[in-house]
Structures are given as structure tokens and as C-alpha cells.
Enzyme design. Sequence first.
Site, short mmCIF file in Angstrom:
data_model
loop_
_atom_site.label_atom_id
_atom_site.label_comp_id
_atom_site.label_asym_id
_atom_site.label_seq_id
_atom_site.Cartn_x
_atom_site.Cartn_y
_atom_site.Cartn_z
N LEU A 33 16.62 3.17 -28.32
CA LEU A 33 16.40 4.57 -28.70
C LEU A 33 16.91 4.88 -30.12
CD1 LEU A 33 17.26 6.38 -25.31
CD2 LEU A 33 15.01 5.67 -26.18
N GLY A 36 13.25 5.26 -31.36
CA GLY A 36 12.35 5.72 -30.31
C GLY A 36 12.85 7.01 -29.66
N ILE A 51 18.21 -5.44 -28.30
CA ILE A 51 17.90 -6.88 -28.35
C ILE A 51 18.95 -7.66 -29.12
CG2 ILE A 51 15.40 -6.71 -27.98
CD1 ILE A 51 15.06 -6.99 -31.05
N TYR A 141 10.27 -7.39 -44.86
CA TYR A 141 9.64 -7.05 -43.58
C TYR A 141 8.60 -8.10 -43.20
CZ TYR A 141 6.44 -4.80 -40.32
OH TYR A 141 5.62 -4.55 -39.26
N ARG A 220 -6.05 0.61 -47.34
CA ARG A 220 -5.55 0.07 -46.07
C ARG A 220 -6.64 0.20 -45.01
NH1 ARG A 220 -2.48 -1.42 -49.12
NH2 ARG A 220 -0.20 -1.35 -49.18
N1 UDP Z 1 1.62 6.21 -49.06
C1 UDP Z 1 1.63 7.29 -49.92
N2 UDP Z 1 2.38 8.41 -49.60
C2 UDP Z 1 3.11 8.46 -48.43
C3 UDP Z 1 3.09 7.36 -47.55
C4 UDP Z 1 2.33 6.25 -47.90
O1 UDP Z 1 0.99 7.26 -50.98
O2 UDP Z 1 3.78 9.48 -48.19
C5 UDP Z 1 0.80 5.03 -49.38
C6 UDP Z 1 1.59 3.73 -49.42
O3 UDP Z 1 2.10 3.49 -50.70
C7 UDP Z 1 0.52 2.72 -49.02
C8 UDP Z 1 -0.37 3.50 -48.04
O4 UDP Z 1 -0.12 4.87 -48.32
O5 UDP Z 1 -0.26 2.37 -50.14
C9 UDP Z 1 -0.06 3.22 -46.60
O6 UDP Z 1 1.34 3.32 -46.41
P1 UDP Z 1 2.02 3.38 -44.99
O7 UDP Z 1 3.48 3.57 -45.23
O8 UDP Z 1 1.33 4.38 -44.13
O9 UDP Z 1 1.75 1.95 -44.34
P2 UDP Z 1 2.05 0.45 -44.86
O10 UDP Z 1 0.77 0.00 -45.51
O11 UDP Z 1 3.22 0.48 -45.78
O12 UDP Z 1 2.30 -0.30 -43.60
#
Ligand code: UDP
Length: 322
Positions: A33, A36, A51, A141, A220
Amino acid sequence: MNILVLGGAGYIGSHMVRYLRERGDRVTVFDNLATGHRFLAGDARLVVGDILDPGAVEAVLRQEGPFDALIHFCARSLVGESVTDPALYYRNNVTGTLNVLEAMRATGHRRLVFSSTAAVYGVPQVPVIDESQPAAPINPYGRSKRMIEQVLADYATAYDIASVALRYFNAAGAHPSGEIGELHEPETHLIPNVLRAALGLAPLKVFGNDYPTPDGSCIRDYVHVEDLAQAHHLAIDYLGTHPGAHVFNLGNGNGFSVFEIIAAARRVTGKEIPYDLAPRRAGDPPQLVADASRARRELGWQPRWTDVERIIDSAWQFMRRR
Ligand code: UDP
């Protein structure tokens, strides 16, 4: 089936729990949590534990098991945070998962579905990525997830632990009931941040408009959490007939830039969505788009949320209720 969902009180885990419960499976959630929320675990049995505590993982396997499979969502998952605090990532994502695997060995559990990520690909050399592309993560990550994929291959060979690692592209959306959804504090993900801006709750920043993409913002592949849940469910079946360690991409195969997501969210919400331009965020590759044909072919995965506006709308319905 009797399933253990580690991290079942989190965003993707809670949709998994709901998906399994709707199909009549017995579900135990193990969650600390930390990020979560208790209510997200729904009516599943909830064991609060970490974990990072090997004894606690083994205890839940002995007390609530045997399980037909474990689905493991417990992880830190923010690229930017992983750059500034890598220890947190290697401890939780690597050490924590090793604890899960050791508890499985000690108790004779042999099937694991693991949350991996498109971040294992780093900056891909091709516009649309399939699993044959090299894994070359560019942030802690992604490296922490890649390390575990390699561990899983070795554990399959040596200890007969069968696994499916699912490389999610960008998880998005919420359950159609609007009862569960993405709830992070602080929120870093694009779609919830865009929707918060639509509600006037927080200003939106666009991280970088100088990437080598048509409009300069990052691209993305957004995939709905319900479709992710479907894939995990199929992966459990797959493990019944496919020993070894497997990896599958999960994405829709369509790329959307940050500016395209903002425009789509304007159409969905009917609201103005103001934003400020900000510098690039550390660790972000310009474009990540999936070729998920292996998951479709091998698992029989059929994503149902292929329209990005429907994905955004489901997140919007959840956010408006809160
Ligand atoms: N992003 C953004 N503003 C935000 C959050 C994300 O411009 O407040 C951009 C971020 O730089 C990336 C894309 O949106 O290019 C997706 O980011 P997110 O954090 O959602 O997912 P990630 O691809 O990092 O897993």
C-alpha cells in the site's frame, strides 16, 4: 483458478484483480500500500506486506496457496525518479523480485507473469519495435526490468520456473464502471495530467518540443489497462503448455505525440487544456511504438480499446467521479 496478485492494489494490478474476479477466480492480493490503495483491491483477500520482506512473501504462498500462478506488479515505475534515485529501483524491482522468485522455489510454485516495460528497448533503432529488437535500456527503471527478464530466463532453465514477461508500452485508461482507475500521488503520467489540467486542478507541462518527431514532442503507444489484464489472463493459460521464459510486447501499434494526446483530450472533454512548454525529462526516448503481433499470435491477445479517444474517455469518466 487460485491466483496471487502481487501489487494488486495499484493501477494495473487492480484492473487485473477485477478482471479475474469477474471470471470467478479466487484472488489474493499482496501489497504494501505504498503507492496503492486498499479500495482498489476490491473484494479480493488483501494481505498487506512487502516483497522486500522474504518471510512475508513465503508466508502468503504457504498460507493462501498453492496458487496456479503469481502475477507480479509490485514495482517502482517512474523513469525520472529512477534517474535521481536508482537505489530505490534496484532494491524494489530487482531485490524484491528475487525475493518473490526465491519464495516460489521454496514453496514449489512454478508459474509467474511479470510486468516488464517498453523501457527495456532504450532508444530503438526502428520506428515500430518487435521483440527481436535489442534490449538496451537508457534509465535505471528500464535496466531494473531488463535484469529481471534475464533472471527469469536463467530460473526457467535451472529451476523450471515458467514465466511470461509482458513489456507494456504506455498503460492508460480505466475500468468502464469508473470505479477504479489511475490514482498516483504525485501524478506523473501524461493522460491523467492532461485531464487534471482540463479540470483546472493542476497546470500541464509538455516535456520537450525539440525531439526528432513531426511535432517535436514524444510519441508513445497507449494501451488500455483492460487489454493489459486480458493479456495477463491469457499468459497464465499459455504457461500451462509453454515452459520456459517468454517475452511479449503489449501495445496497439499506433503512436501519439504529447500534442496529439492534448488535442484528443480536448475533443473528449470539450475543455480548453492550457499547457506550458518545459525542458525534456531525463530518460525519455523520442518514440516508443509496439509491434505486438507476437502476443496476438502466441497468446491470442485481442485488444479491444484501439481508439485513443475511448481510452482517454474511460480515464476521464474515472477522474470526474473522484
Ligand atoms: N509527459 C509530459 N507531461 C506530463 C507527463 C508526461 O509532457 O505531465 C510526456 C513525457 O515526457 C513522455 C510522455 O508524455 O514523453 C509519456 O509520459 P508518461 O510519464 O505518461 O509515460 P512514460 O512514457 O514515461 O512511461
